[in-house]
Enzyme design. Structure first.
Site, PDB file in Angstrom:
ATOM      1  N   ARG A  48      -0.944 -14.072   5.749  1.00  0.00           N
ATOM      2  CA  ARG A  48      -1.038 -13.587   4.360  1.00  0.00           C
ATOM      3  C   ARG A  48      -2.423 -13.887   3.783  1.00  0.00           C
ATOM      4  NH1 ARG A  48       0.871 -16.386   0.263  1.00  0.00           N
ATOM      5  NH2 ARG A  48       2.635 -17.195   1.446  1.00  0.00           N
ATOM      6  N   TYR A  82      -4.511   8.276 -11.268  1.00  0.00           N
ATOM      7  CA  TYR A  82      -3.327   8.474 -10.431  1.00  0.00           C
ATOM      8  C   TYR A  82      -2.096   7.903 -11.173  1.00  0.00           C
ATOM      9  CZ  TYR A  82       0.053   7.246  -6.851  1.00  0.00           C
ATOM     10  OH  TYR A  82       1.217   7.076  -6.155  1.00  0.00           O
ATOM     11  N   ASP A 110     -12.045   3.568  -8.018  1.00  0.00           N
ATOM     12  CA  ASP A 110     -11.124   4.018  -6.973  1.00  0.00           C
ATOM     13  C   ASP A 110     -11.828   5.153  -6.228  1.00  0.00           C
ATOM     14  OD1 ASP A 110      -9.153   5.356  -5.479  1.00  0.00           O
ATOM     15  OD2 ASP A 110      -7.565   4.711  -6.837  1.00  0.00           O
ATOM     16  N   LYS A 136      -4.746   7.575   2.767  1.00  0.00           N
ATOM     17  CA  LYS A 136      -5.260   8.936   2.680  1.00  0.00           C
ATOM     18  C   LYS A 136      -6.306   9.163   3.782  1.00  0.00           C
ATOM     19  CE  LYS A 136      -2.643   9.245  -0.991  1.00  0.00           C
ATOM     20  NZ  LYS A 136      -2.063   7.947  -1.196  1.00  0.00           N
TER      21      LYS A 136
HETATM   22  C1  3LM Z   1      -0.883  11.074  -4.366  1.00  0.00           C
HETATM   23  N1  3LM Z   1      -1.744   8.862  -4.343  1.00  0.00           N
HETATM   24  O1  3LM Z   1      -0.231  11.949  -3.829  1.00  0.00           O
HETATM   25  P1  3LM Z   1      -0.789   4.079  -2.061  1.00  0.00           P
HETATM   26  N2  3LM Z   1      -5.311   5.650  -5.818  1.00  0.00           N
HETATM   27  C2  3LM Z   1      -5.298   6.986  -5.697  1.00  0.00           C
HETATM   28  C3  3LM Z   1      -4.189   7.629  -5.122  1.00  0.00           C
HETATM   29  O2  3LM Z   1      -4.211   8.961  -5.024  1.00  0.00           O
HETATM   30  C4  3LM Z   1      -3.083   6.853  -4.681  1.00  0.00           C
HETATM   31  C5  3LM Z   1      -3.141   5.461  -4.813  1.00  0.00           C
HETATM   32  C6  3LM Z   1      -4.273   4.903  -5.384  1.00  0.00           C
HETATM   33  C7  3LM Z   1      -0.692   9.638  -4.001  1.00  0.00           C
HETATM   34  C8  3LM Z   1       0.441   9.138  -3.431  1.00  0.00           C
HETATM   35  S1  3LM Z   1       2.492   9.772  -5.058  1.00  0.00           S
HETATM   36  C9  3LM Z   1       4.065   9.092  -4.958  1.00  0.00           C
HETATM   37  C10 3LM Z   1       1.783   9.701  -3.436  1.00  0.00           C
HETATM   38  C11 3LM Z   1      -6.458   7.784  -6.198  1.00  0.00           C
HETATM   39  C12 3LM Z   1      -1.872   7.482  -4.087  1.00  0.00           C
HETATM   40  C13 3LM Z   1      -2.023   4.587  -4.359  1.00  0.00           C
HETATM   41  O3  3LM Z   1      -0.187   2.826  -2.635  1.00  0.00           O
HETATM   42  O4  3LM Z   1      -1.400   3.846  -0.702  1.00  0.00           O
HETATM   43  O5  3LM Z   1       0.142   5.232  -2.138  1.00  0.00           O
HETATM   44  O6  3LM Z   1      -2.075   4.435  -2.972  1.00  0.00           O
HETATM   45  O7  3LM Z   1      -1.759  11.312  -5.223  1.00  0.00           O
END
Ligand code: 3LM
Length: 407
Positions: free
Chosen positions: A61, A114, A186, A211
């Protein structure tokens, strides 16, 4: 980490990392250390590691050699002193924000974020005595007016999910720094191949590695990068004691595999998205296209200045209502209806009812997220096949309803 090899090119560092150490057994790739804990030769060794007096891994961790290999590689790609890996993008964002905010502090956040980041700020952090101030960060005067001695952090995405608004990273970072606030960007939509916020003055970058960094739609992960002191604080406070959002070694291995082709994939995503955006813009059923590579894009000059390429994400609005838009989406065959982005597969989604359903309709209106906006993540398939699918779905729509420019 040392930056002695940063003179090597991006692709070389994405494949080899910065640190040309021979792996155990001469393995080409860093081994998977699937171990939660690490043994101490002597009791005193454990005490010295816990006291921070001796380097080494003692519990995954806190740190793990496979994660460290990814973190060193990623830091060199972002031009950072250090990086950290997390179980998800939200794990990265929450661990970083928990580390630097306390009750009574203020955070300035751009008005388009987001959906889950917006929810974390407004429904999460706000319950703990932290004030969230939404500012349109494309307006530097608005930032100057909102920033105060209590502002600890300025937070934004560029391009923003889902409407592609850009924020001038250098201008915002300079103002934040003048007021003693850290800038957090971000960088999910761009990856370090297309944009390097730290070089433009930002303090910390966060990513959903789910992504483009992973790139194949088969993992959930997050990354952050910044200077040694900030990353050590996030590791030992936000990550270790507040969220525990740790990446697994297998995921780190998958991301290192993804990084080896990151530049090739981003160039292809950008080239295909440019073609698709131009054709959408010329289509009579399309009302508006938001894509940084189009000359008609409101912030085209800024995009040229701070991004190496326009990326794979397009937002657009059809010249029809919501049911027409959903008809078009339902007719698609190759393109998948799904949230997430940055995969080899082309994905389409409707932000207002999906990724940004965490906003109320009034908030979406206030925050510049139109209810008829569609979001396309252009994948790596043959671009003509992606276009054929879109054109077929638009043709079906035009047969069903008469387009009206006033819609
Ligand atoms: C999406 N986005 O479809 P995770 N920052 C950005 C993001 O686009 C996202 C995160 C952080 C999407 C996920 S929506 C239920 C699906 C700019 C995620 C968060 O925790 O790895 O999903 O990242 O836009």
């Amino acid at each position: 980490m040392t930056n002695q090899h940063t003179k090597t090119g991006f692709s070389t560092r994405a494949i080899h990392g910065n640190n040309h150490v021979r792996q155990p057994e001469g393995a080409l790739n860093p081994p998977l250390y699937m171990s939660s804990t690490f043994t101490f030769e002597k009791t005193e060794d454990g005490a010295a590691m816990f006291a921070g007096e001796r380097p080494g891994h003692f519990y995954s961790r806190v740190s793990n050699p496979t994660l460290l290999a990814l973190e060193e590689r990623f830091a060199s790609l972002e031009g950072a002193e250090a990086a950290l890996s997390f179980a998800s993008g939200m794990g990265a964002i929450t661990s970083v924000l928990w580390t630097f905010l306390s009750a009574g502090d203020e955070i300035i956040a751009d008005k388009t974020l987001y959906g889950c980041t917006f929810a974390f700020l407004h429904h999460g952090l706000s319950r703990f005595g932290i004030k969230i101030i939404d500012v349109d960060l494309t307006d530097i005067n608005a930032l100057e007016a909102a920033i105060s001695q209590k502002t600890r952090l300025v937070y934004f995405e560029s391009p923003a999910n889902p409407n592609m608004r850009l924020v001038d990273i250098a201008a915002v970072s300079a103002i934040a720094r003048k007021h003693g606030a850290k800038t957090i960007v971000d960088n999910t939509y761009c990856t370090p191949y297309l944009q390097q916020p730290l070089k433009l003055g930002a303090d910390i970058v966060v990513h959903s590695a789910t992504k483009y960094l992973g790139g194949h739609g088969d993992l959930i992960a997050g990354m952050a990068a910044g200077n040694n002191d900030d990353m050590l604080r996030v590791r030992t406070e936000g990550l270790k004691d507040m969220t525990g959002a740790v990446m697994t070694p297998l995921t780190a291995h998958q991301i290192m595999r993804g990084l080896k082709t990151l530049d090739l994939r981003m160039d292809r995503h950008s080239a295909s998205a440019q073609t698709i955006a131009e054709r959408l813009e010329a289509h009579p059923l399309v009302r508006e296209v938001y894509y940084p590579g189009l000359k008609s894009f409101a912030q085209y000059d800024l995009a040229k200045r701070q991004m190496r390429g326009p990326g794979g994400m397009i937002a657009f609005e059809l010249n029809t209502d919501l049911s027409g838009a959903s008809c078009m989406m339902n007719a698609l065959e190759l393109i998948k209806r799904a949230v997430s982005l940055g995969d080899a597969d082309t994905l389409i989604q409707h932000p207002a009812s999906m990724t940004h359903a965490t906003y109320t309709p009034e908030e979406r209106a206030r925050h510049g997220i139109s209810d008829t906006l569609l979001r396309l993540s252009v994948g790596l398939e043959s671009v003509e096949d992606i276009w054929t699918d879109l054109e077929m779905a638009l043709r079906l729509l035009s047969h069903q309803r008469q387009p009206s420019k006033a819609a």
